[in-house]
Design a protein around this motif. Structure first.
Motif, PDB file in Angstrom:
ATOM      1  N   PHE A  82       1.509 -15.442  -0.383  1.00 51.53           N
ATOM      2  CA  PHE A  82       1.955 -14.460   0.180  1.00 51.53           C
ATOM      3  C   PHE A  82       0.816 -13.574   0.761  1.00 51.53           C
ATOM      4  N   LYS A  83       1.257 -12.780   1.644  1.00 48.90           N
ATOM      5  CA  LYS A  83       0.266 -11.600   2.201  1.00 48.90           C
ATOM      6  C   LYS A  83      -0.284 -10.797   1.131  1.00 48.90           C
ATOM      7  N   GLN A  84      -1.589 -10.661   1.120  1.00 56.52           N
ATOM      8  CA  GLN A  84      -2.144  -9.761   0.037  1.00 56.52           C
ATOM      9  C   GLN A  84      -3.111  -8.563   0.848  1.00 56.52           C
ATOM     10  N   PHE A  85      -2.977  -7.533   0.080  1.00 62.94           N
ATOM     11  CA  PHE A  85      -4.084  -6.228   0.377  1.00 62.94           C
ATOM     12  C   PHE A  85      -5.288  -6.544  -0.543  1.00 62.94           C
ATOM     13  N   VAL A  86      -6.492  -6.849  -0.261  1.00 64.99           N
ATOM     14  CA  VAL A  86      -7.532  -7.126  -1.136  1.00 64.99           C
ATOM     15  C   VAL A  86      -8.648  -5.904  -0.884  1.00 64.99           C
ATOM     16  N   VAL A  87      -8.709  -5.246  -2.185  1.00 69.74           N
ATOM     17  CA  VAL A  87      -9.706  -4.229  -2.098  1.00 69.74           C
ATOM     18  C   VAL A  87     -11.041  -4.847  -2.439  1.00 69.74           C
TER      19      VAL A  87
ATOM     20  N   ARG B 225       0.837  -1.156  -0.005  1.00 68.06           N
ATOM     21  CA  ARG B 225       0.089  -0.150   0.051  1.00 68.06           C
ATOM     22  C   ARG B 225       1.029   1.226  -0.013  1.00 68.06           C
ATOM     23  N   ASP B 226       0.370   2.025  -0.752  1.00 65.67           N
ATOM     24  CA  ASP B 226       1.300   3.443  -0.631  1.00 65.67           C
ATOM     25  C   ASP B 226       0.702   4.356   0.484  1.00 65.67           C
ATOM     26  N   ASN B 227       1.114   5.850   0.346  1.00 67.06           N
ATOM     27  CA  ASN B 227       0.529   6.660   1.229  1.00 67.06           C
ATOM     28  C   ASN B 227      -0.747   7.123   1.113  1.00 67.06           C
ATOM     29  N   THR B 228      -1.469   6.800  -0.072  1.00 64.44           N
ATOM     30  CA  THR B 228      -2.751   7.364  -0.178  1.00 64.44           C
ATOM     31  C   THR B 228      -3.572   6.075   0.015  1.00 64.44           C
ATOM     32  N   ASN B 229      -3.179   5.022   0.637  1.00 65.14           N
ATOM     33  CA  ASN B 229      -3.711   3.603   0.987  1.00 65.14           C
ATOM     34  C   ASN B 229      -4.407   2.773  -0.414  1.00 65.14           C
ATOM     35  N   THR B 230      -3.552   3.132  -1.626  1.00 66.41           N
ATOM     36  CA  THR B 230      -3.916   2.527  -2.670  1.00 66.41           C
ATOM     37  C   THR B 230      -2.905   1.292  -2.806  1.00 66.41           C
ATOM     38  N   VAL B 231      -3.606  -0.044  -3.136  1.00 64.76           N
ATOM     39  CA  VAL B 231      -2.901  -1.145  -2.975  1.00 64.76           C
ATOM     40  C   VAL B 231      -2.475  -1.558  -4.343  1.00 64.76           C
ATOM     41  N   PHE B 232      -1.103  -2.131  -4.410  1.00 64.70           N
ATOM     42  CA  PHE B 232      -0.408  -2.328  -5.886  1.00 64.70           C
ATOM     43  C   PHE B 232       0.146  -3.929  -5.488  1.00 64.70           C
ATOM     44  N   THR B 233      -0.306  -4.740  -6.272  1.00 60.41           N
ATOM     45  CA  THR B 233      -0.013  -6.156  -6.177  1.00 60.41           C
ATOM     46  C   THR B 233       0.728  -6.576  -7.391  1.00 60.41           C
ATOM     47  N   PHE B 234       1.955  -7.125  -7.311  1.00 63.53           N
ATOM     48  CA  PHE B 234       2.627  -7.710  -8.273  1.00 63.53           C
ATOM     49  C   PHE B 234       3.120  -9.203  -8.102  1.00 63.53           C
ATOM     50  N   VAL B 235       3.166  -9.848  -9.403  1.00 60.48           N
ATOM     51  CA  VAL B 235       3.854 -11.303  -9.684  1.00 60.48           C
ATOM     52  C   VAL B 235       4.830 -11.323 -10.431  1.00 60.48           C
ATOM     53  N   GLY B 236       5.818 -12.074 -10.224  1.00 58.47           N
ATOM     54  CA  GLY B 236       6.948 -12.254 -11.054  1.00 58.47           C
ATOM     55  C   GLY B 236       6.922 -13.573 -11.803  1.00 58.47           C
ATOM     56  N   THR B 237       7.179 -13.753 -13.094  1.00 59.31           N
ATOM     57  CA  THR B 237       7.494 -15.136 -13.500  1.00 59.31           C
ATOM     58  C   THR B 237       8.909 -15.289 -14.192  1.00 59.31           C
ATOM     59  N   LYS B 238       9.232 -16.254 -15.027  1.00 55.45           N
ATOM     60  CA  LYS B 238      10.488 -16.276 -15.437  1.00 55.45           C
ATOM     61  C   LYS B 238      10.795 -15.162 -16.443  1.00 55.45           C
ATOM     62  N   ASP B 239       9.687 -14.599 -17.343  1.00 53.42           N
ATOM     63  CA  ASP B 239      10.133 -13.731 -18.191  1.00 53.42           C
ATOM     64  C   ASP B 239       9.294 -12.361 -18.157  1.00 53.42           C
ATOM     65  N   ASN B 240       8.528 -12.463 -16.882  1.00 48.95           N
ATOM     66  CA  ASN B 240       7.574 -11.145 -16.772  1.00 48.95           C
ATOM     67  C   ASN B 240       7.339 -10.515 -15.461  1.00 48.95           C
ATOM     68  N   ILE B 241       6.902  -9.312 -15.378  1.00 49.77           N
ATOM     69  CA  ILE B 241       6.383  -8.980 -14.063  1.00 49.77           C
ATOM     70  C   ILE B 241       5.112  -8.210 -14.338  1.00 49.77           C
ATOM     71  N   TYR B 242       3.920  -8.607 -13.446  1.00 49.03           N
ATOM     72  CA  TYR B 242       2.612  -8.221 -13.788  1.00 49.03           C
ATOM     73  C   TYR B 242       2.095  -7.311 -12.588  1.00 49.03           C
ATOM     74  N   LYS B 243       1.159  -6.751 -12.871  1.00 45.31           N
ATOM     75  CA  LYS B 243       0.458  -5.837 -11.780  1.00 45.31           C
ATOM     76  C   LYS B 243      -1.033  -6.097 -11.798  1.00 45.31           C
ATOM     77  N   LEU B 244      -1.643  -6.203 -10.888  1.00 41.14           N
ATOM     78  CA  LEU B 244      -3.085  -6.596 -10.612  1.00 41.14           C
ATOM     79  C   LEU B 244      -3.800  -5.290 -10.763  1.00 41.14           C
ATOM     80  N   THR B 245      -4.393  -5.028 -11.919  1.00 45.24           N
ATOM     81  CA  THR B 245      -5.077  -3.680 -12.052  1.00 45.24           C
ATOM     82  C   THR B 245      -6.637  -4.111 -12.497  1.00 45.24           C
ATOM     83  N   SER B 246      -7.736  -3.645 -11.840  1.00 45.63           N
ATOM     84  CA  SER B 246      -9.115  -3.776 -12.030  1.00 45.63           C
ATOM     85  C   SER B 246      -9.435  -5.154 -12.263  1.00 45.63           C
TER      86      SER B 246
END
Length: 497
Positions: free
Chosen positions: A344-349, A59-80
């Motif tokens: 992993f621990k997740q912040f779920v909106v 979570r950032d300073n505005t309480n917005t959640v950012f969740t990321f996953v890494g694979t062998k060739d990519n990093i993904y962000k959970l958006t909407s």
């Protein structure tokens, strides 16, 4: 005669085991076992198409959640509700032993795998991960760390470890400044850890840090001045054998070493798996896929959990299929059967009715106002990347629970007639009895007995030694499983004890 299930001790013999011989899809509470729930995905169709090699939720300073996953060739962000690539064309070495570390430093998320140049994502500003080199160039410092695999935050410093061409080295940023890495500038520096402890595999965060090597643990304390950090070896011959087997709840740290499971509590190295689960885990682990093991803490239930591939795992890609669960309050273990590639621990909106229903189980029973930060600011859960590579939390239906008592001799020196079992469980359950006359014999198992209207499971079985197996069907609503009431009589007579 009441017999509690007791502590799960698979490393002890079945006969006269002081606890349960089976404890599957449950976790140990203070005086009972409680159910483990299945995974429920809360992300949509996944763009992630292979096993996760690391994940993090922040979570950032505005309480917005950012969740990321890494694979062998990519990093993904959970958006909407969908994972979208925020860094592609990456390379983790073909050996599969490398993994992603995600660490929050203020508003920055640092991603590293020891192979690609280290990267950052500025929450609220970035759209993709960029290299730390670009951040250093923008600040005018121009100096960046070499490639590193793991990192942590101690006080106001980003601590990195397992440096390219120096696996035993740690390096730290300038104070409160990850664009500065030049030795002596803003207290930035590096240190090679001496001895034969092996490479650095994990670094914990907090007011102090623990640097895990394969066979050594070093405590890191900020002292300031020209020294900056003091390094104190607290475990000279024991470390974390695999990189993602370390998990942390504040000052309590749990890890798997070459000789079993341990806990750091106030610099004490406590053996938590010895004569309990160490041999079970070593025999059950599919050693072809040890790189898949990950660990995380469920802070709400005070559980340290290791996700791993068992030897019976039919998935040749190494997708994990079991959880080894340790309640660090009761100091008791259990196991669960879950398919996932990462925990992993997740912040779920919960910004939709569907997500609220996943979190609350029943919208009609919600006792939290819908306009509170509980729903919009991200609530912390233990979650996973499931078998379909979706973000998920453990909020589904209960899994089939199985508990088995230790093997006992109900009437010493005599054959016993078992005529019924009354499970001390707050839900309908089935029972089977296993009996034998000699410890050298293969146990004879009774047919499955269902619970009648009085709460009794009628069963008839004779033998000198017995144990009872209790199963609670999947999707059953229940809270506590404590043990059994046994109805037994000596051979030729029938009494109730």
């Amino acid at each position: 005669m009441q017999l509690p299930f007791g502590e799960w001790l698979p490393d002890q013999p079945e006969h006269n085991n002081p606890g349960a011989t089976i404890a599957t899809n449950v976790y140990h509470a203070q005086s009972s076992y409680k159910p483990v729930k299945g995974l429920v995905a809360y992300s949509g169709t996944s763009n992630v198409t292979q096993n996760a090699k690391g994940a993090g939720s922040f979570r950032d300073n505005t309480n917005t959640v950012f969740t990321f996953v890494g694979t062998k060739d990519n990093i993904y962000k959970l958006t909407s509700g969908t994972f979208a690539s925020v860094k592609g064309s990456l390379t983790i070495s073909g050996s599969d032993i490398d993994f992603f570390t995600f660490t929050q430093f203020g508003q920055y998320i640092i991603a590293s795998n020891g192979v690609n140049p280290p990267m950052y994502y500025l929450m609220g500003t970035s759209t993709n991960f960029a290299t730390l080199q670009s951040l250093a160039n923008a600040s005018g410092s121009g100096t960046v760390p070499a490639k590193f695999k793991v990192s942590g935050v101690v006080r106001d410093f980003l601590i990195t470890g397992n440096i390219e061409n120096a696996k035993n080295r740690v390096q730290w940023s300038g104070i409160n400044d990850i664009s500065v890495w030049e030795a002596g500038s803003k207290s930035s520096d590096l240190q090679d850890l001496p001895g034969s402890g092996g490479e650095v595999v994990a670094i914990t965060s907090g007011e102090i840090g623990y640097i895990f090597r394969q066979d050594q643990i070093t405590r890191l304390d900020f002292v300031g001045g020209a020294t900056v950090f003091r390094f104190s070896v607290i475990s000279p011959n024991r470390g974390a054998v695999y990189g993602q087997t370390v998990c942390q709840d504040n000052r309590q740290v749990f890890f798997y070493a070459s000789d079993g499971f341990y806990q750091i509590n106030g610099d004490q190295i406590l053996p938590i798996g010895a004569e309990k689960v160490n041999r079970f885990f070593d025999n059950d682990l599919n050693k072809a896929f040890t790189d898949r093991i990950t660990a995380a803490v469920d802070p709400f239930n005070q559980l340290a959990i290791w996700l791993y591939p068992s030897k019976n795992n039919p998935n040749t890609t190494g997708l994990c299929d079991r959880l080894l669960i340790y309640n660090y309050v009761t100091q008791k273990w259990s196991v669960a059967e879950i398919q996932a590639s990462q925990i992993f621990k997740q912040f779920v909106v919960a910004n939709t009715v569907e997500l609220m229903d996943i979190i609350s189980e029943n919208l009609d029973e919600i006792n939290i106002s819908l306009d509170t930060p509980f729903w919009t600011g991200g609530h912390l859960y233990l979650g996973a990347i499931d078998a379909n590579f979706k973000a998920a939390i453990f909020s589904g239906q209960t899994l089939e629970a199985e508990l088995e008592t230790s093997e006992r001799e109900p009437i010493p020196g005599s054959i016993s007639n078992i005529t019924g079992i009354r499970p001390i469980v707050d839900a309908p359950a089935t029972v089977t009895i296993k009996t034998r006359n000699r410890l050298a014999d293969t146990p004879t198992e009774s047919s499955i007995s269902s619970m009648n209207s009085t709460g009794l499971n009628p069963v008839r079985q004779s033998g000198r030694y017995f144990r009872a197996n209790i199963k609670i069907p999947a999707e059953t609503i229940w809270t506590h499983a404590q043990g059994i009431d046994l109805i037994v009589a000596p051979g030729g007579k029938r009494w109730v004890i």
